[in-house]
Design an enzyme around this catalytic site. Sequence first.
Site, PDB file in Angstrom:
ATOM      1  N   GLU A  63       0.805  -1.217   0.000  1.00  7.68           N
ATOM      2  CA  GLU A  63       0.000   0.000   0.000  1.00  7.68           C
ATOM      3  C   GLU A  63       0.847   1.281   0.000  1.00  7.68           C
ATOM      4  O   GLU A  63       0.656   2.156   0.843  1.00  7.68           O
ATOM      5  CB  GLU A  63      -0.953  -0.008   1.207  1.00  7.68           C
ATOM      6  CG  GLU A  63      -1.889  -1.199   1.171  1.00  7.68           C
ATOM      7  CD  GLU A  63      -2.925  -1.224   2.311  1.00  7.68           C
ATOM      8  OE1 GLU A  63      -4.057  -1.614   2.030  1.00  7.68           O
ATOM      9  OE2 GLU A  63      -2.604  -0.859   3.442  1.00  7.68           O
ATOM     10  N   VAL A  64       1.768   1.372  -0.922  1.00  4.64           N
ATOM     11  CA  VAL A  64       2.534   2.615  -1.065  1.00  4.64           C
ATOM     12  C   VAL A  64       1.638   3.552  -1.883  1.00  4.64           C
ATOM     13  O   VAL A  64       1.651   3.535  -3.107  1.00  4.64           O
ATOM     14  CB  VAL A  64       3.871   2.377  -1.782  1.00  4.64           C
ATOM     15  CG1 VAL A  64       4.728   3.635  -1.736  1.00  4.64           C
ATOM     16  CG2 VAL A  64       4.618   1.213  -1.157  1.00  4.64           C
TER      17      VAL A  64
END
Length: 623
Positions: free
Chosen positions: A269-270
């Site tokens: 989840e960057v």
Amino acid sequence: MKNYIYHVGLTLWRKKTSMLIVVCLLILLLLGIQFSQSEQENARFKDGNNKDQTQAGDLAQFTNVKFLESLQKQRNAGKNMLGDSSNKEQSLLVRKVAEEHERSQHELEKMLGIPFVNLDLKNPYIPKNRIVHLDLKGAPPKVSYFKKIFTLLKTLGATGLLIEYEDMFPYSGILKDIKAGNAYSVDDIKQILAAAQESKLEVIPLIQTFGHLEFALKHSNWSKLREVPDSPQALCPNRNGTMEFIMEMLKQILELHTKITYLHIGCDEVFQMGECEICRLELHENLFLRHVSSVANVIRKQWPHLRLIIWDDMLRHLSQQSLQDFALGELVEPMVWVYAEDIYRFVQSPVWDKYATVFKTAWTASAFKGAFGETLYVPDARRHLENNLRWLDVMSQQHQLFKQGLSGIILTGWQRYDHFAVLCELFPASLPSLSLNLLTVSNGYFNLSLKNQLLSALSCPEHGSGRPTPFIALEVDPHLWDKLGRCMFPGSPIFRLMYRLHNTENEVVEYLKVTQQQKGWLTSYNVRHNYSLPLRVDELTSDLPRIYHSLLALNRAVVDSMNDIFDHYVIAEWIEQRIYPYIIELEKIQNQTTILKNVNSWPSRPLPPLKDLQRLGVSLPQN
Ligand SMILES: *[C@@H]1O[C@H](CO)[C@@H](O)[C@H](O)[C@H]1NC(C)=O
Ligand SMILES: *[C@@H]1O[C@H](CO)[C@@H](O)[C@H](O)[C@H]1NC(C)=O
Ligand SMILES: *[C@@H]1O[C@H](CO)[C@@H](O)[C@H](O)[C@H]1NC(C)=O
Ligand SMILES: *[C@@H]1O[C@H](CO)[C@@H](O)[C@H](O)[C@H]1NC(C)=O
Ligand SMILES: *[C@@H]1O[C@H](CO)[C@@H](O)[C@H](O)[C@H]1NC(C)=O
């Protein structure tokens, strides 16, 4: 006399049509009464199911026991018959018994509420490693609690722990500001690791190295490493100091974890990539892969024995070519995570094919809590069981694609959705769900044969007073409150209190809705204008003291049962989120009531309009 009988008979005969109608009506009436009675019973049952699960649960439990017994008898009867029969009849009987067996097996499973997943039961797939995720970024338990549960996890088939410290690690030196005020001490960590080793649980530490670095980047000291100046979510891979920061975290953690084989470096989840001036020039795909591979390469240089794991979500949409261009397969192993029931909906066959081409092996991640709602306080064990069963199915299919097969499954148990979110299900409240799911992945299936293992691991009471020990019925009892509510596992009082919270919360919410919205004498209008009928106010608040005190009693019980397991900060946070708002709301009503009842003469209507309504275009009377 004779004449009279004759007369009656004749009359009856003449009126035979009407008599028939009367008889029919009577029958209908009787049927109707019976029908409505059974309807009422059903309705009562359903109602009980909502309002008082214990009662409904006991009833369900009773019927289950009866039904289980009868099925067991049928199966035994089948076996006896088989022994007596001659050869000719035997094949027919065998088939019949087999069918019967299969049917009763199916009925049994349906009754336990086990979601149906078409697993190959002759040859169950059992993941090599079964790892339990400890998410310490919320509600970190005391060290003494870890010591109590590690043996339990081992008994249920766990082979290791994925420990995500986040800000609970005793960072020091230039990192001293990123640790939480109640972080573990070095000695705590040593004790946790020793306890894990004693239980023969392999430890895999998890350190975020790209996204989800809120706990560090939120501080002004480290804000210069953010990708987006206003957001502490992700760091910028191109900033001077980024790699030094990562290396310092790694160094401190690895100094304490000397015996590990695997290290998880996060990278899920960057959400923010390619936004700063330097990164804008590069493709997202390359930015991500270049950062992951440079982190992996520097780790490899200093700790060549370590095998690195990353979450897979950022890789799902990348091309096979670019994964290969960066030689990702030589550097890391992906951990494919899906917590919803339908795994292929999120990771489809082509993605598996791509992973199997690029990587020699992969890991999977299911969930036992923290996946179906940010503010839940007890997990839905049935949904998590379905997720885990489906993972077994998916793993049995995908495992042969990889050169070295799949390495294992992690049962994740999130404690917050991210650093800034509130707490979700506490670990002790989720131990029944974890146990059920851990036992499932350790055996490759779940059915009645695992009953004793589950019940004894959780220290559930043995057969009491001749009644068979109740077992799970996930359909009607998905939180396992009813069936596992008497077990005495570490932290079980907290698990039980969640059921009390559930009932008390429902009662409070209903009370507030009725009092403040449905009824017409304690709404915000009444309060704002000091205008209500004392008799009605009394009526509406007659239940208030009882509800308020049951909330206070619950609160005391929670504090007592949490003291053994959590520190004051955790207890305070949980109470403030789950109980305090209701206490305040009820006290507000109490205060308003006092004010409203102090009035004993009232102004004539119309009441003066609220001044603030002017900005809503309501014109107010002059003077
Ligand atoms: C449970 O499943 C296993 C594996 O398929 C099987 O061997 C066993 O007989 C089943 N037991 C029950 C009680 O259903
Ligand atoms: C970080 O900032 C705080 C104050 O904002 C300061 O006290 C501390 O010394 C700084 N730490 C480092 C390592 O620079
Ligand atoms: C990083 O540091 C080097 C040398 O110290 C400098 O030339 C470069 O401009 C710096 N880069 C950034 C993005 O600040
Ligand atoms: C209720 O009134 C008491 C006494 O005036 C006050 O201390 C308290 O803060 C009030 N509570 C709320 C929720 O307004
Ligand atoms: C409501 O009435 C009481 C009693 O007369 C008075 O003390 C109080 O100030 C009033 N409150 C408002 C908001 O008008």
